[in-house]
Motif scaffolding. Structure first.
Motif, PDB file in Angstrom:
ATOM      1  N   CYS A 112     122.487  75.130 -30.162  1.00 15.15           N
ATOM      2  CA  CYS A 112     122.228  73.602 -30.438  1.00 15.15           C
ATOM      3  C   CYS A 112     123.652  72.885 -29.857  1.00 15.15           C
ATOM      4  N   VAL A 113     123.854  73.118 -28.770  1.00 12.28           N
ATOM      5  CA  VAL A 113     124.851  72.267 -27.526  1.00 12.28           C
ATOM      6  C   VAL A 113     123.751  73.100 -26.181  1.00 12.28           C
ATOM      7  N   ASP A 114     124.100  72.074 -25.390  1.00 14.26           N
ATOM      8  CA  ASP A 114     123.414  72.946 -23.312  1.00 14.26           C
ATOM      9  C   ASP A 114     124.875  73.745 -22.913  1.00 14.26           C
ATOM     10  N   ARG A 115     125.851  74.239 -23.592  1.00 16.54           N
ATOM     11  CA  ARG A 115     126.188  75.096 -23.104  1.00 16.54           C
ATOM     12  C   ARG A 115     127.781  75.256 -23.604  1.00 16.54           C
TER      13      ARG A 115
ATOM     14  N   VAL B  52     134.176  85.547 -21.416  1.00 14.51           N
ATOM     15  CA  VAL B  52     133.882  86.062 -20.320  1.00 14.51           C
ATOM     16  C   VAL B  52     132.144  86.392 -19.727  1.00 14.51           C
ATOM     17  N   ALA B  53     131.464  84.898 -20.392  1.00 15.54           N
ATOM     18  CA  ALA B  53     130.674  84.146 -20.006  1.00 15.54           C
ATOM     19  C   ALA B  53     130.169  83.085 -19.826  1.00 15.54           C
ATOM     20  N   GLN B  54     129.306  82.554 -19.446  1.00 10.27           N
ATOM     21  CA  GLN B  54     129.043  80.927 -20.004  1.00 10.27           C
ATOM     22  C   GLN B  54     127.397  80.615 -19.991  1.00 10.27           C
ATOM     23  N   LEU B  55     126.803  80.319 -21.048  1.00 11.18           N
ATOM     24  CA  LEU B  55     126.190  80.506 -21.822  1.00 11.18           C
ATOM     25  C   LEU B  55     124.899  79.166 -21.964  1.00 11.18           C
ATOM     26  N   ARG B  56     123.665  78.947 -21.572  1.00  6.61           N
ATOM     27  CA  ARG B  56     123.286  77.824 -21.294  1.00  6.61           C
ATOM     28  C   ARG B  56     122.029  78.130 -22.393  1.00  6.61           C
ATOM     29  N   LYS B  57     121.508  76.746 -22.428  1.00  5.44           N
ATOM     30  CA  LYS B  57     120.032  76.645 -23.205  1.00  5.44           C
ATOM     31  C   LYS B  57     118.966  76.467 -22.418  1.00  5.44           C
ATOM     32  N   PRO B  58     118.039  77.663 -22.760  1.00  3.14           N
ATOM     33  CA  PRO B  58     117.052  77.970 -24.321  1.00  3.14           C
ATOM     34  C   PRO B  58     117.315  79.066 -24.470  1.00  3.14           C
ATOM     35  N   GLN B  59     118.999  80.005 -24.382  1.00  2.00           N
ATOM     36  CA  GLN B  59     118.884  81.566 -24.785  1.00  2.00           C
ATOM     37  C   GLN B  59     118.757  81.370 -26.074  1.00  2.00           C
ATOM     38  N   ARG B  60     118.870  82.776 -26.396  1.00  2.00           N
ATOM     39  CA  ARG B  60     118.537  82.777 -27.845  1.00  2.00           C
ATOM     40  C   ARG B  60     119.402  84.303 -28.582  1.00  2.00           C
ATOM     41  N   PHE B  61     119.553  84.342 -29.578  1.00  4.84           N
ATOM     42  CA  PHE B  61     120.460  85.221 -30.185  1.00  4.84           C
ATOM     43  C   PHE B  61     120.444  86.314 -31.407  1.00  4.84           C
TER      44      PHE B  61
ATOM     45  N   PRO C  91     118.665  79.058 -38.246  1.00  6.84           N
ATOM     46  CA  PRO C  91     117.477  79.496 -38.004  1.00  6.84           C
ATOM     47  C   PRO C  91     115.776  78.886 -37.976  1.00  6.84           C
ATOM     48  N   GLY C  92     115.317  79.239 -36.809  1.00  2.00           N
ATOM     49  CA  GLY C  92     114.038  78.398 -36.729  1.00  2.00           C
ATOM     50  C   GLY C  92     114.189  77.007 -36.360  1.00  2.00           C
ATOM     51  N   ARG C  93     115.458  76.550 -36.315  1.00  2.00           N
ATOM     52  CA  ARG C  93     115.649  75.315 -35.031  1.00  2.00           C
ATOM     53  C   ARG C  93     116.230  76.131 -33.957  1.00  2.00           C
ATOM     54  N   SER C  94     115.778  74.936 -33.413  1.00  2.00           N
ATOM     55  CA  SER C  94     116.419  74.885 -31.737  1.00  2.00           C
ATOM     56  C   SER C  94     116.787  73.249 -31.159  1.00  2.00           C
TER      57      SER C  94
END
Length: 96
Positions: free
Chosen positions: A36-39, A51-60, A93-96
């Motif tokens: 729900c955040v950009d990064r 240990v890593a920078q993650l950005r949208k649209p990554q899903r977990f 869950p179900g929102r992006s």
């Protein structure tokens, strides 16, 4: 305990200095969650080193949470990277 109930038993482990409660069999079937955040920084432990920078649209997939719910242990669907995120950065869950 029946086999069906055993598959939903809660596993407890001491991880990263915080108590982690995770339903191991249910984690694989958990719905994917989006950022729900950009990064955001993926960390090696709750409050630990990035240990890593993650950005949208990554899903977990959420594998577990700390006892107070502030941190979530996650696995990235695309890369398989695993680590800790502050729980409030994950959309419901179900929102992006």
């Amino acid at each position: 305990m029946s086999a069906g109930r055993a598959t939903h038993a809660v596993a407890l482990a001491l991880t990263g200095g915080a108590l982690l409660a995770a339903a191991a069999p249910a984690a694989a079937a958990a719905p994917a969650r989006a950022l729900c955040v950009d990064r955001v920084a993926l960390r090696d432990a709750p409050g630990g080193f990035a240990v890593a920078q993650l950005r949208k649209p990554q899903r977990f997939v959420v594998l577990g949470r700390t006892a107070n719910g502030r941190w979530s242990l996650v696995r990235a669907q695309r890369t398989g990277a695993q680590g800790w995120l502050v729980s409030k950065v994950l959309c419901a869950p179900g929102r992006s």
